[in-house]
Design an enzyme around this catalytic site. Structure first.
Site, mmCIF file in Angstrom:
data_model
loop_
_atom_site.group_PDB
_atom_site.id
_atom_site.type_symbol
_atom_site.label_atom_id
_atom_site.label_comp_id
_atom_site.label_asym_id
_atom_site.label_seq_id
_atom_site.Cartn_x
_atom_site.Cartn_y
_atom_site.Cartn_z
ATOM 1 N N HIS A 47 22.237 3.547 -3.664
ATOM 2 C CA HIS A 47 21.380 2.443 -4.079
ATOM 3 C C HIS A 47 22.050 1.628 -5.192
ATOM 4 O O HIS A 47 21.384 1.065 -6.057
ATOM 5 C CB HIS A 47 20.043 3.004 -4.588
ATOM 6 C CG HIS A 47 18.834 2.260 -4.105
ATOM 7 N ND1 HIS A 47 18.066 2.676 -3.055
ATOM 8 C CD2 HIS A 47 18.250 1.118 -4.558
ATOM 9 C CE1 HIS A 47 17.056 1.840 -2.887
ATOM 10 N NE2 HIS A 47 17.162 0.876 -3.773
ATOM 11 N N TYR A 95 11.332 0.685 3.802
ATOM 12 C CA TYR A 95 10.754 1.712 2.943
ATOM 13 C C TYR A 95 9.480 2.140 3.650
ATOM 14 O O TYR A 95 8.626 1.288 3.926
ATOM 15 C CB TYR A 95 10.370 1.147 1.576
ATOM 16 C CG TYR A 95 11.496 0.944 0.597
ATOM 17 C CD1 TYR A 95 12.348 1.998 0.245
ATOM 18 C CD2 TYR A 95 11.684 -0.281 -0.036
ATOM 19 C CE1 TYR A 95 13.358 1.818 -0.688
ATOM 20 C CE2 TYR A 95 12.687 -0.465 -0.977
ATOM 21 C CZ TYR A 95 13.518 0.583 -1.288
ATOM 22 O OH TYR A 95 14.509 0.398 -2.219
ATOM 23 N N ASP A 108 17.070 7.312 -0.282
ATOM 24 C CA ASP A 108 17.541 7.794 -1.595
ATOM 25 C C ASP A 108 16.622 7.429 -2.752
ATOM 26 O O ASP A 108 16.952 7.643 -3.909
ATOM 27 C CB ASP A 108 18.974 7.291 -1.873
ATOM 28 C CG ASP A 108 19.090 5.768 -1.846
ATOM 29 O OD1 ASP A 108 18.042 5.083 -1.722
ATOM 30 O OD2 ASP A 108 20.221 5.272 -1.938
HETATM 31 C C1 FNR Z 1 18.819 -3.120 -4.148
HETATM 32 N N1 FNR Z 1 18.968 -2.101 -3.205
HETATM 33 C C2 FNR Z 1 17.964 -1.905 -2.284
HETATM 34 N N2 FNR Z 1 18.123 -0.993 -1.284
HETATM 35 C C3 FNR Z 1 17.177 -0.824 -0.339
HETATM 36 O O1 FNR Z 1 17.376 -0.009 0.558
HETATM 37 N N3 FNR Z 1 16.029 -1.565 -0.377
HETATM 38 C C4 FNR Z 1 15.790 -2.489 -1.337
HETATM 39 O O2 FNR Z 1 14.758 -3.150 -1.328
HETATM 40 C C5 FNR Z 1 16.766 -2.660 -2.346
HETATM 41 N N4 FNR Z 1 16.575 -3.564 -3.350
HETATM 42 C C6 FNR Z 1 17.610 -3.854 -4.211
HETATM 43 C C7 FNR Z 1 17.467 -4.892 -5.119
HETATM 44 C C8 FNR Z 1 18.522 -5.244 -5.935
HETATM 45 C C9 FNR Z 1 18.370 -6.397 -6.883
HETATM 46 C C10 FNR Z 1 19.736 -4.522 -5.865
HETATM 47 C C11 FNR Z 1 20.912 -4.882 -6.730
HETATM 48 C C12 FNR Z 1 19.865 -3.467 -4.990
HETATM 49 C C13 FNR Z 1 20.239 -1.371 -3.074
HETATM 50 C C14 FNR Z 1 21.231 -2.163 -2.214
HETATM 51 O O3 FNR Z 1 20.825 -2.199 -0.876
HETATM 52 C C15 FNR Z 1 22.643 -1.536 -2.229
HETATM 53 O O4 FNR Z 1 22.566 -0.176 -1.913
HETATM 54 C C16 FNR Z 1 23.362 -1.721 -3.564
HETATM 55 O O5 FNR Z 1 22.986 -2.901 -4.202
HETATM 56 C C17 FNR Z 1 24.880 -1.748 -3.341
HETATM 57 O O6 FNR Z 1 25.543 -1.781 -4.539
HETATM 58 P P1 FNR Z 1 26.182 -3.114 -5.199
HETATM 59 O O7 FNR Z 1 26.996 -3.821 -4.157
HETATM 60 O O8 FNR Z 1 25.050 -3.913 -5.728
HETATM 61 O O9 FNR Z 1 27.022 -2.509 -6.282
#
Ligand code: FNR
Length: 368
Positions: free
Chosen positions: A258, A133, A163
């Site tokens: 996400h 990020y 996103d």
């Molecule tokens: C995320 N995701 C996420 N993405 C990212 O780019 N940076 C981050 O710090 C986070 N943090 C995060 C925390 C938690 C608890 C979740 C559940 C998700 C999004 C993650 O990378 C991914 O895109 C999704 O979780 C994929 O979907 P599913 O498999 O959880 O349905």
């Protein structure tokens, strides 16, 4: 429940819902607003039907492939998730060690509970991806990338998340206030403090406030100068942006919304993959297209691979598996691999690489 009683990925999430802390569960499971994108992600994998070939010798089968040039046991990677301690005390170290045991790669998130060093030490010599990020204090991002450069032997790619320029509204998380008892300390990388959470409960809201909402495609050259890692844009959701990433010289993209945690009512990632195939099929040949969101079965992995994704990210079940330590994480991956092997055999596929981008195995008519 004992790990041996966990037989699919939903079991990890169900066990966590029952036995995890309420706040951690709200953070991990939540998604934006009405959860429409969260639900569509899963539902649309279910609307892709197989067209299996029969009477083939499927006595041996291989799920091994190459992901971003790395040799992996299957085309699955662990999606970046903030605050591994919400899953369990071993946090990202369990994800790293479990991934290494199962022969897959973990993408470490910027707001991780553990430092890069602590995480990488969980599996010496094993490869990682790193999710970025961009901080509105660009000097902080420059320093983080300079630090990352010292681990070039292990960190193999940089996923820039695009996103979530501002924090979304995740009501389950927002309803429960962050307190001293919440999985603390809050990660240093976020600059978040308990005091700053006054009146706003969300753990995601609290830790996401450093994200730079003015970061654009025009800033990618700056990023390029800060790192020599292959660059992936995570969160691409249209053919136009896939083309933009290609033109910007990215090594690839992650088709992602996400996990339904950013814009609600954003298209499912299956619909986005179908759009890319229709409107910019050339990107599949010229970049690595990865995908995540709602993947819970080995058969979903096979579907994604047939659609042209080189690798499939899985999020929430792995964060919940942290509660079982690295064995839990490896078990989660091994369940997916066994399901993938079974789906391949039942489809008449013996080598996963032979069906990459091959739509002949899929019936997409419910989504056309
Ligand atoms: C995320 N995701 C996420 N993405 C990212 O780019 N940076 C981050 O710090 C986070 N943090 C995060 C925390 C938690 C608890 C979740 C559940 C998700 C999004 C993650 O990378 C991914 O895109 C999704 O979780 C994929 O979907 P599913 O498999 O959880 O349905």
């Amino acid at each position: 429940p004992p790990l041996t009683s966990i037989i699919n990925l939903y079991d990890f999430e169900l066990a966590f819902a029952k036995f995890g802390s309420r706040k951690s569960h709200a953070y991990i499971s939540s998604a934006s607003n009405d959860l429409l994108t969260l639900q569509a992600n899963a539902a649309h994998w279910h609307k892709l039907w197989f067209r299996p070939r029969v009477l083939r010798n499927v006595s041996t089968v291989s799920t091994r492939t190459r992901l971003l040039g790395l040799d992996v046991s299957m085309p699955v990677w662990i999606a970046p998730m903030g605050m591994g301690k919400t899953g369990g005390p071993e946090a990202e170290a369990a994800l790293g060690a479990g991934a290494a045991a199962a022969g897959i790669v973990h993408c470490l998130s910027t707001p991780a509970s553990l430092s890069v060093e602590e995480t990488l030490a969980s599996a010496p010599g094993h490869p990682w991806f790193f999710q970025l990020y961009v901080n509105r204090d660009r000097a902080k991002t420059e320093a983080a990338l300079a630090k990352l450069a010292r681990h070039r032997d292990q960190v193999k790619a940089l996923f820039v998340t695009a996103d979530l320029p501002v924090m979304s509204k995740r009501e389950a998380d927002d309803r429960i206030r962050v307190t001293e008892q919440t999985v603390l300390p809050l990660p240093d990388s976020t600059g978040a403090t308990i005091a700053a959470t006054e009146g706003r409960g969300g753990l995601a809201r609290t830790t996401g406030s450093f994200i730079d909402s003015s970061f654009t495609w025009e800033c990618l050259p700056w990023l390029r100068r800060c790192t020599d890692l292959p660059l992936f844009v995570k969160g691409v959701q249209t053919a136009a942006d896939a083309r933009a990433a290609l033109e910007a010289g990215c090594a690839g993209i992650v088709v992602s919304n996400h996990g339904g945690r950013a814009l609600d009512n954003a298209s499912s990632t299956v619909l986005v993959l179908l759009e890319l195939r229709r409107d910019c099929p050339e990107v599949f040949e010229r970049m690595d297209i990865l995908v995540d969101g709602g993947v819970r079965r080995g058969s979903d992995v096979l579907k994604a691979f047939c659609l042209g994704a080189r690798g499939v990210g899985v999020g929430r079940p792995f964060q919940c598996a942290i509660s079982y330590g690295k064995e839990g994480v490896a078990h989660c991956a091994n369940i997916l691999r066994e399901e993938l092997e079974t789906a391949m055999r039942l489809c008449g596929v013996t080598d996963i690489n032979s069906v990459w981008g091959n739509m002949a195995y899929l019936n997409t008519s419910e989504l056309d």
